[in-house]
Enzyme design. Structure first.
Site, PDB file in Angstrom:
ATOM      1  N   TYR A 144       6.367 -14.270 -25.000  1.00  0.00           N
ATOM      2  CA  TYR A 144       5.035 -13.705 -24.752  1.00  0.00           C
ATOM      3  C   TYR A 144       4.012 -14.532 -25.513  1.00  0.00           C
ATOM      4  O   TYR A 144       4.222 -14.876 -26.680  1.00  0.00           O
ATOM      5  CB  TYR A 144       4.979 -12.244 -25.223  1.00  0.00           C
ATOM      6  N   ASP A 237       4.200 -21.530 -30.484  1.00  0.00           N
ATOM      7  CA  ASP A 237       3.449 -20.288 -30.649  1.00  0.00           C
ATOM      8  C   ASP A 237       4.091 -19.505 -31.787  1.00  0.00           C
ATOM      9  O   ASP A 237       5.134 -18.886 -31.624  1.00  0.00           O
ATOM     10  CB  ASP A 237       3.448 -19.484 -29.346  1.00  0.00           C
ATOM     11  N   LYS A 265      -1.590 -12.512 -36.341  1.00  0.00           N
ATOM     12  CA  LYS A 265      -0.874 -11.478 -37.112  1.00  0.00           C
ATOM     13  C   LYS A 265      -0.984 -11.676 -38.638  1.00  0.00           C
ATOM     14  O   LYS A 265      -2.016 -11.333 -39.189  1.00  0.00           O
ATOM     15  CB  LYS A 265       0.564 -11.366 -36.599  1.00  0.00           C
TER      16      LYS A 265
HETATM   17  C1  LIG Z   1       1.239 -11.061 -30.577  1.00  0.00           C
HETATM   18  C2  LIG Z   1       1.470 -12.376 -29.944  1.00  0.00           C
HETATM   19  C3  LIG Z   1       0.478 -13.018 -29.180  1.00  0.00           C
HETATM   20  C4  LIG Z   1      -0.814 -12.367 -28.830  1.00  0.00           C
HETATM   21  O1  LIG Z   1      -1.595 -12.062 -29.944  1.00  0.00           O
HETATM   22  P1  LIG Z   1      -2.765 -10.959 -29.798  1.00  0.00           P
HETATM   23  O2  LIG Z   1      -3.440 -11.000 -31.126  1.00  0.00           O
HETATM   24  O3  LIG Z   1      -2.067  -9.667 -29.499  1.00  0.00           O
HETATM   25  O4  LIG Z   1      -3.638 -11.387 -28.684  1.00  0.00           O
HETATM   26  C5  LIG Z   1       0.732 -14.307 -28.744  1.00  0.00           C
HETATM   27  N1  LIG Z   1       1.891 -14.924 -28.997  1.00  0.00           N
HETATM   28  C6  LIG Z   1       2.872 -14.323 -29.708  1.00  0.00           C
HETATM   29  C7  LIG Z   1       4.139 -15.064 -29.982  1.00  0.00           C
HETATM   30  C8  LIG Z   1       2.706 -13.033 -30.178  1.00  0.00           C
HETATM   31  O5  LIG Z   1       3.702 -12.429 -30.841  1.00  0.00           O
END
Ligand SMILES: *Cc1c(COP(=O)(O)O)cnc(C)c1O
Length: 430
Positions: A144, A237, A265
């Site tokens: 994701y 990512d 995060k």
């Molecule tokens: C949480 C997450 C996102 C998206 O981040 P948001 O702050 O919710 O938009 C993108 N990539 C990864 C791997 C994630 O865990």
């Protein structure tokens, strides 16, 4: 455990907020329950609107490595608030945070701060496309990367195809530029490169959004090689794993370096803040220096920046937390495994630093196809049973759990005991 106020709160929310929640995973739909409405939190515990208390393994989906209301982060935020909430002009704190991020990661030369992981990934992808001068991108089934159009794409029937939109409203014309390969399967990557004109490969090197499924280290090496061979930009990512699995995320586990990285995060310390960065040669294509446009009214917001900086400085000052958190994560997953084994329940577990995962699955999980073979009905019953005992796990089989520094062996052992009780209850129901 009574949750009347949560039930009422959810019904009321549904009148004015679509589905009653501001992010779909919060709706508890995959476990068929009612979301718990939170009143407050401290350390590793949540308190709901009915006054029930829960040991929190979600930690706001990752950010709170020091738990809720950490003294240092709270103080940094309170001090910052007194000086103004937002200026839309540069502050010295943004430089300090950028320096800190670059210092902690070997492969970063320049960064830019944004407000969400989605935004970071969307911008990194645009940059990667601009640098490679190719439109096609490659992602992996089960990863994701936020909800930008190019990435809301699933594997079609059978992997290794260009994708189908996984959301209404995503144009087919756009989705056809996104190829989807199988995680930990280099052959599927080569197949995509043969079919498309791929300029960008994006991956969660420690995947946390199909449950916890780390990439094999030789798979990452292979990816680096393919990208070099075909002139594609490699994006890691690490919105979830960055500063979380370990202080330097995947760099702690692998020598492979990506061209661009995305963070979120943990780097916001619980506030809305994210970043992308990497090689100067690529980053300098960004506006105002280069021709790739990207902007944000609240980017580098002073309050969020203060929280993030406090979190990263605390991480740097306390490198011993990662082995400690990992030890607790291993204690938890070993405990879960033993309790499950006593009752002939198949479980697979995984730990990467402070991140942990478990699947009710007979076989090891290496990709999303494997993950999907897990017993999600069993998970839903386990989730509900644990919730009633005051343990707050993520409300889906395909999420990751998080340990924070406010947890200890006693708390973990308590959770393991509850897990044993829950398994017994589940078996009686079945
Ligand atoms: C949480 C997450 C996102 C998206 O981040 P948001 O702050 O919710 O938009 C993108 N990539 C990864 C791997 C994630 O865990």
């Amino acid at each position: 455990m009574e949750r009347l106020h949560s039930i009422n709160g959810f019904n009321e929310a549904k009148q004015v907020i679509v589905g009653g929640v501001n992010s779909p995973v919060r709706a508890f739909s995959s476990v068929g329950g009612i979301p718990v409405f939170i009143q407050s939190a401290k350390g590793c515990k949540l308190v709901d609107v009915d006054g029930n208390s829960y040991i929190d393994f979600v930690q706001s989906w990752g950010p709170l490595i020091f738990g809720h209301c950490d003294d240092d982060i709270e103080l940094a935020v309170l001090n910052s608030i007194k000086n103004g909430l937002s200026f839309g002009a540069p502050t010295l704190k943004e430089t300090a945070l950028a320096k800190q991020i670059i210092k902690m990661y070997d492969s970063l030369e320049k960064v830019r701060l944004v407000s969400s992981g989605t935004e970071a990934v969307m911008s990194a992808l645009r940059l990667g496309r601009a640098y490679s001068k190719k439109d096609d991108i490659l992602k992996f089934d089960g990863c994701y990367h936020g909800h930008s159009d190019s990435l809301l794409v699933n594997a079609g029937s059978g992997c290794v195809t260009f994708g189908n939109p996984s959301s209404l409203g995503v144009p087919e014309d756009l989705a056809k530029h996104t190829y989807v390969a199988r995680y930990n399967d280099l052959d599927s990557v080569y197949e995509c490169f043969k079919k498309g004109n791929i300029g960008c490969v994006i991956i969660e090197p420690i995947a946390g959004n199909m449950g916890l499924v780390p990439a094999d280290l030789n798979f990452l090496e292979g990816l680096r090689k393919v990208c070099d061979e075909f002139g594609a930009v490699l994006i890691f990512d690490e919105v979830m794993s960055g500063f979380r699995a370990w202080s330097n995320g995947i760099e702690h586990y692998s020598k492979v370096r990506a061209d661009l990285y995305t963070f979120g995060k943990v780097i916001g310390g619980g506030m809305p803040l994210a970043a992308f960065g990497g090689k100067d040669e690529i980053m300098k294509l960004l506006s105002p220096i280069g021709g790739v446009y990207q902007a944000g009214t609240l980017s580098g917001n002073p309050i969020a920046t203060s929280a993030g900086l406090a979190a990263l400085l605390k991480i740097e000052a306390n490198p011993q937390i990662y082995p400690m958190l990992e030890k607790l994560a291993l204690r938890l997953t070993e405990g879960l495994k033993q309790e499950a084994k006593k009752r002939d329940i198949s479980i697979q577990t995984c730990v990467r630093g402070s991140m942990f995962g478990f699947f009710f699955n007979e076989n090891e999980v290496k990709n999303f196809d494997d993950a999907k073979k897990s017993d999600t009905k069993l998970f839903a019953r386990f989730h509900a049973a644990m919730l009633n005992k005051g343990v707050y796990f993520a409300c889906s089989q395909f999420e990751t759990g998080f340990i924070c520094t406010k947890m200890n062996e006693k708390i973990i052992d308590e959770v393991i005991m509850y897990a044993g009780e829950s398994f017994d209850e589940i078996r009686l129901e079945a």
